[in-house]
Write an enzyme that holds these catalytic residues in place. Sequence first.
Site, short mmCIF file in Angstrom:
data_model
loop_
_atom_site.label_atom_id
_atom_site.label_comp_id
_atom_site.label_asym_id
_atom_site.label_seq_id
_atom_site.Cartn_x
_atom_site.Cartn_y
_atom_site.Cartn_z
N THR A 195 -6.72 -1.49 -0.81
CA THR A 195 -6.36 -0.09 -0.61
C THR A 195 -5.14 0.00 0.30
O THR A 195 -5.04 -0.71 1.30
CB THR A 195 -7.52 0.70 0.01
OG1 THR A 195 -8.57 0.80 -0.96
CG2 THR A 195 -7.09 2.12 0.38
N PHE A 197 -3.08 2.34 2.83
CA PHE A 197 -3.20 3.48 3.73
C PHE A 197 -1.81 3.86 4.23
O PHE A 197 -0.93 3.00 4.36
CB PHE A 197 -4.07 3.15 4.94
CG PHE A 197 -5.51 2.89 4.62
CD1 PHE A 197 -6.47 3.87 4.85
CD2 PHE A 197 -5.93 1.67 4.13
CE1 PHE A 197 -7.81 3.64 4.57
CE2 PHE A 197 -7.27 1.43 3.84
CZ PHE A 197 -8.21 2.42 4.06
#
Length: 301
Positions: A195, A197
């Site tokens: 992921t 961010f």
Amino acid sequence: MRSFPGPALAIVDRMRAAAAADPARAIAFQGSPGANSHRAATEARPDLAPLPCFSFEDALEAVKDARAGAAIIPIENSQHGRVADIHFLLPESGLAIVGEYFMPIHHALMALGEAAPGRRFEAAYSHPQALGQSRHYLRARGIVPLSHADTAGAAAYVAERGDMTVAAIAPALAADLYGLTIIENNVEDSADNMTRFVILAKEALAPAALAGRPVMTTFVFEVKNIPAALYKALGGFATNGVNMTKLESYQQGTSFAATTFYADIIGAPGDAAVDRALEECAFHSKELRILGSYEQARPRG
């Protein structure tokens, strides 16, 4: 802030008090303590005090209201794509992207009781992103996915319910925080689950702070409702040799007459090639807004 599950509230209150002692050195994140965003906040900015917020909007508002100096928000996942609503929330927030962080994501199936071999569950709660990243695992075992506001909050909710037939998919840390047993680790469908961010603050980084570093710039633009509008808007990046690493479209409003695009490029305003490309894109667009320039967390191109 009181919308967190009961088992999380005491931890949330302690973290809120620590952040309130020095708001400028707090970093807001969405989710209950133990969520992936909590982990990202502590890894990306270990010098800051993590501040849990119930929603993405709450995390962004914490920065705007000076209850935190920064916020860290997941924007996309390698397996499940972009995080819902983020492309709307970031431009509307008025905050600037000042950094990025990439974090490998590992999910665990956790529940009350013992980790007995062959134990079966009727359902599993988690954030929609985590459920999507574990959909093959859940389907193979006949576990119904049920959406929750965040991963660690799902673990706290399962602990609060006291139902032995339901589980949660969350980071392993959440099991320790909320008294659950890890039934199985690494239940994500892909071993390279990652992921990205972004870190946001009230003020954009000064160009001098980025001098000599590999830089990304993120911006949004809305093309004019004319033939070849996107082709013309993007032409300047090709002719000026500016590498665009991300381009995603989304609709705003109900007219469906024109499309807004979210883009990442390598480089920053102040570079002659980037300036020429952005000027040409703006000329062929109804609106262009830069969301921030920041150092690359990993090489592109």
